[in-house]
Motif scaffolding. Structure first.
Motif, PDB file in Angstrom:
ATOM      1  N   UNK A  12       0.838  -1.083   0.127  1.00 11.85           N
ATOM      2  CA  UNK A  12      -0.008   0.016   0.104  1.00 11.85           C
ATOM      3  C   UNK A  12       0.927   1.127  -0.135  1.00 11.85           C
ATOM      4  N   UNK A  13       1.977   1.337   0.809  1.00 11.24           N
ATOM      5  CA  UNK A  13       2.915   2.437   0.930  1.00 11.24           C
ATOM      6  C   UNK A  13       4.308   1.612   0.812  1.00 11.24           C
ATOM      7  N   UNK A  14       5.017   2.446   0.041  1.00  6.91           N
ATOM      8  CA  UNK A  14       6.630   1.843   0.023  1.00  6.91           C
ATOM      9  C   UNK A  14       7.404   3.331  -0.115  1.00  6.91           C
ATOM     10  N   UNK A  15       8.544   2.912  -0.090  1.00  5.15           N
ATOM     11  CA  UNK A  15       9.506   4.118  -0.004  1.00  5.15           C
ATOM     12  C   UNK A  15      10.908   3.370  -0.768  1.00  5.15           C
ATOM     13  N   UNK A  16      11.524   4.099  -1.517  1.00  2.00           N
ATOM     14  CA  UNK A  16      12.851   3.528  -2.038  1.00  2.00           C
ATOM     15  C   UNK A  16      13.735   4.710  -2.522  1.00  2.00           C
ATOM     16  N   UNK A  17      15.143   4.749  -2.033  1.00  2.73           N
ATOM     17  CA  UNK A  17      15.948   5.802  -2.535  1.00  2.73           C
ATOM     18  C   UNK A  17      16.940   5.154  -3.838  1.00  2.73           C
ATOM     19  N   UNK A  18      17.087   5.980  -4.535  1.00  2.00           N
ATOM     20  CA  UNK A  18      17.889   5.378  -5.718  1.00  2.00           C
ATOM     21  C   UNK A  18      18.863   6.418  -5.755  1.00  2.00           C
ATOM     22  N   UNK A  19      20.023   6.043  -6.399  1.00  2.00           N
ATOM     23  CA  UNK A  19      21.061   6.821  -6.575  1.00  2.00           C
ATOM     24  C   UNK A  19      21.081   7.701  -8.088  1.00  2.00           C
ATOM     25  N   UNK A  20      21.089   8.982  -8.137  1.00  2.00           N
ATOM     26  CA  UNK A  20      20.819   9.665  -9.361  1.00  2.00           C
ATOM     27  C   UNK A  20      21.593   9.004 -10.587  1.00  2.00           C
ATOM     28  N   UNK A  21      22.883   8.550 -10.213  1.00  2.00           N
ATOM     29  CA  UNK A  21      23.769   7.915 -11.203  1.00  2.00           C
ATOM     30  C   UNK A  21      23.186   6.572 -11.738  1.00  2.00           C
ATOM     31  N   UNK A  22      22.623   5.969 -10.813  1.00  2.00           N
ATOM     32  CA  UNK A  22      21.944   4.882 -11.308  1.00  2.00           C
ATOM     33  C   UNK A  22      20.876   4.996 -12.079  1.00  2.00           C
ATOM     34  N   UNK A  23      19.929   6.117 -11.938  1.00  2.28           N
ATOM     35  CA  UNK A  23      18.936   6.340 -12.568  1.00  2.28           C
ATOM     36  C   UNK A  23      19.402   6.733 -13.961  1.00  2.28           C
ATOM     37  N   UNK A  24      20.300   7.483 -14.064  1.00  2.00           N
ATOM     38  CA  UNK A  24      21.018   7.910 -15.523  1.00  2.00           C
ATOM     39  C   UNK A  24      21.405   6.755 -16.103  1.00  2.00           C
ATOM     40  N   UNK A  25      21.977   5.626 -15.520  1.00  3.16           N
ATOM     41  CA  UNK A  25      22.519   4.474 -16.172  1.00  3.16           C
ATOM     42  C   UNK A  25      21.210   3.915 -16.763  1.00  3.16           C
ATOM     43  N   UNK A  26      20.307   3.795 -15.730  1.00  3.56           N
ATOM     44  CA  UNK A  26      18.905   3.198 -16.174  1.00  3.56           C
ATOM     45  C   UNK A  26      18.544   3.821 -17.537  1.00  3.56           C
ATOM     46  N   UNK A  27      18.345   5.102 -17.681  1.00  2.11           N
ATOM     47  CA  UNK A  27      17.855   5.680 -18.936  1.00  2.11           C
ATOM     48  C   UNK A  27      18.697   5.321 -20.223  1.00  2.11           C
ATOM     49  N   UNK A  28      19.966   5.205 -19.911  1.00  3.42           N
ATOM     50  CA  UNK A  28      20.844   4.850 -21.149  1.00  3.42           C
ATOM     51  C   UNK A  28      20.781   3.473 -21.510  1.00  3.42           C
ATOM     52  N   UNK A  29      20.641   2.551 -20.511  1.00  2.00           N
ATOM     53  CA  UNK A  29      20.261   0.910 -20.933  1.00  2.00           C
ATOM     54  C   UNK A  29      18.856   0.922 -21.390  1.00  2.00           C
ATOM     55  N   UNK A  30      18.010   1.390 -20.738  1.00  2.00           N
ATOM     56  CA  UNK A  30      16.543   1.121 -20.963  1.00  2.00           C
ATOM     57  C   UNK A  30      15.984   1.936 -22.583  1.00  2.00           C
ATOM     58  N   UNK A  31      16.618   3.145 -22.674  1.00  2.00           N
ATOM     59  CA  UNK A  31      16.200   3.925 -23.542  1.00  2.00           C
ATOM     60  C   UNK A  31      17.196   4.442 -24.884  1.00  2.00           C
ATOM     61  N   UNK A  32      18.392   4.171 -24.613  1.00  2.00           N
ATOM     62  CA  UNK A  32      19.441   4.672 -25.586  1.00  2.00           C
ATOM     63  C   UNK A  32      20.474   3.488 -25.970  1.00  2.00           C
ATOM     64  N   UNK A  33      19.832   2.267 -25.851  1.00  2.31           N
ATOM     65  CA  UNK A  33      20.816   1.099 -26.272  1.00  2.31           C
ATOM     66  C   UNK A  33      22.052   1.160 -25.342  1.00  2.31           C
ATOM     67  N   UNK A  34      22.225   1.764 -24.381  1.00  2.90           N
ATOM     68  CA  UNK A  34      23.580   1.708 -23.607  1.00  2.90           C
ATOM     69  C   UNK A  34      24.266   2.993 -23.840  1.00  2.90           C
ATOM     70  N   UNK A  35      23.877   3.857 -24.633  1.00  4.29           N
ATOM     71  CA  UNK A  35      24.642   5.276 -25.126  1.00  4.29           C
ATOM     72  C   UNK A  35      24.488   6.240 -24.038  1.00  4.29           C
ATOM     73  N   UNK A  36      25.506   6.890 -23.440  1.00  3.34           N
ATOM     74  CA  UNK A  36      25.626   7.811 -22.460  1.00  3.34           C
ATOM     75  C   UNK A  36      24.971   9.046 -23.052  1.00  3.34           C
ATOM     76  N   UNK A  37      24.591   9.856 -22.102  1.00  2.00           N
ATOM     77  CA  UNK A  37      24.184  11.304 -22.551  1.00  2.00           C
ATOM     78  C   UNK A  37      23.188  11.535 -23.443  1.00  2.00           C
ATOM     79  N   UNK A  38      22.341  10.696 -23.897  1.00  2.00           N
ATOM     80  CA  UNK A  38      21.014  10.895 -24.805  1.00  2.00           C
ATOM     81  C   UNK A  38      20.337  11.482 -23.972  1.00  2.00           C
ATOM     82  N   UNK A  39      19.883  10.632 -22.779  1.00  2.00           N
ATOM     83  CA  UNK A  39      18.762  11.475 -22.007  1.00  2.00           C
ATOM     84  C   UNK A  39      19.474  11.680 -20.635  1.00  2.00           C
TER      85      UNK A  39
END
Ligand SMILES: [Zn+2]
Ligand SMILES: [Zn+2]
Length: 429
Positions: free
Chosen positions: A301-328
């Motif tokens: 019902x309620x949840x909390x999680x803390x994620x590193x900004x660095x890991x979120x950028x890594x996620x964007x590159x893996x999930x939406x830019x085929x691993x390329x950095x700095x696209x998103x």
């Protein structure tokens, strides 16, 4: 047929004959219920995996392995057997209880090594396994799965493939047993009907055209893990709910469900952009006169999680830019429904892009794990190096909230009312 039976009974009575009860039961003409229990479904197992070895072992009963040559698809099994011009002969081997066989995919096809020390080296296209009761099947890196029914091991040139043909009843019991969040019989009955309806809908609407199976074993269709997890209570309640399905205006619905909504159900229109699911509207998960949110007791019902900004950028590159950095470089919620669920996300960067919230959630979960971001209903506290996500609910939030159904059953609401509450406008038939 009916009148024939009536005549037969009249004759039997006239001549003073009585059938033993069991024989009467056996000779009963098949009703809709028994028809549905014997209807089968072809399930593609681990269809996205690539594997070249598989081990099968007879757990109980004697299994017949039929090794079939040629380039024919498994669909033409019957015609292969009938053909007299097959270049490599069809071979049949018996796997008695306890014996096993290892099948391997090599360039010439499937070869096998049996525990009876027999090797089959010809290179086959398909291996059909049937006739026994329980078969254990193991793919490297996966726990063994116990299967019933008929198993076809094929070869698509790149990987072995696995298709299990089971009857609908077995599939429903497996699926509901695996997903079970509640031991409340009314919830189990509701889930059985939801799974049965969805299975019939998927069968009717060709969920996987261009494959040799009708449904896959993942959440895309319905989770299925053989019969190793089967619960007897589920089996009994599956039989008890007979042949009931959910209909809307005379047609089968495509029922959606999720773990926990977090108090508010979202519409299929908002989350999936679907215009033809009027039975999936947005509404509060509150049953009038039955207290607070039905799923309030859920750990999701309620949840909390803390994620590193660095890991979120890594996620964007893996999930939406085929691993390329700095696209998103960042992302933000773009569209939020009336329940606070983000259903569109804007990826910012060189080429900004809008993606659906549900796609974003699925990718987040495959990147960070299913216990990370549990739903798209959350707020964020952006700190210096991390982001704290505070969310509600687990899953897409559309259709039946399984934790809510559990809450309703605990408030003495029956399965048919539970179903009418989560699929408004639909009826049980
Ligand atoms: Zn599927
Ligand atoms: Zn809920």
């Amino acid at each position: 047929m009916k009148s024939f039976c009536r005549i037969a009974i009249v004759i039997a009575v006239f001549f003073g004959l009585t059938l033993p009860l069991s024989a009467q039961a056996r000779s009963k003409p098949s009703s809709d219920t028994t028809k549905s229990a014997t209807d089968t479904i072809r399930v593609g197992l681990e269809a996205t995996e690539i594997f070249s070895t598989i081990r099968v072992q007879s757990f109980s009963g004697n299994w017949r392995l039929t090794f079939m040559p040629g380039n024919q698809s498994p669909k033409t099994v019957g015609s292969i057997l009938a053909s007299a011009t097959t270049p490599v002969a069809t071979v049949s081997e018996l796997l008695v209880e306890g014996e096993d066989a290892s099948l391997m995919l090599v360039p010439k096809g499937i070869i096998a090594r049996l525990s009876t020390e027999k090797d089959l080296e010809q290179g086959y296209k398909t291996v059909v396994i049937e006739g026994g009761e329980l078969l254990s099947i193991e793919i490297p890196g996966h726990p063994p799965t116990i299967l019933q029914g008929r198993i076809e091991i094929g070869n698509n040139g790149n990987s072995l493939t696995l298709v299990n043909t089971v009857n609908m009843h077995q599939f429903i019991v497996s699926c509901v047993s695996k997903m079970l969040l509640s031991n409340e019989p009314e919830v189990i009955k509701a889930m059985v009907i939801v799974v049965r309806t969805r299975l019939q809908y998927l069968k009717e609407h060709a969920a996987h055209p261009d494959t040799d199976y009708e449904v896959c074993d993942t959440d895309h269709c319905l989770p299925f893990a053989g019969c190793g997890y089967n619960r007897e209570l589920v089996d009994i309640l599956t039989t008890m709910t007979g042949n009931l399905s959910l209909m809307h205006k005379g047609k089968l619905i495509m029922p959606r469900f999720h773990h926990t909504c977090g108090g508010r159900i979202s519409s299929a229109k908002d989350v999936y952009g679907s215009d033809n699911e009027p039975y999936h509207p947005a509404h509060d998960d509150i049953f009038e006169g039955k207290g607070s949110e039905n799923c309030f007791h859920s750990p999701g019902f309620h949840w909390t999680i803390e994620l590193q900004k660095f890991d979120i950028l890594d996620f964007l590159s893996v999930a939406y830019a085929a691993g390329a950095d700095r696209i998103y470089a960042s992302w933000e919620p773009e569209k939020i429904d009336a329940n606070g669920r983000i259903f569109q996300v804007l990826l910012r960067g060189r080429k900004p892009k809008s993606v659906s919230g549900i796609d974003f959630l699925q990718k987040l979960q495959s990147h960070f794990g299913p216990n990370s971001i549990k739903s798209m209903k959350f707020n964020m506290d952006v700190l210096k190096r991390t982001i704290v996500f505070r969310g509600m609910g687990n899953g897409d939030g559309v259709g039946m909230c399984l934790s809510g159904a559990d809450g309703l059953a605990k408030k003495s609401v029956k399965y048919d009312e539970i179903l009418r509450f989560y699929y408004p406008g639909s009826e049980l038939k």
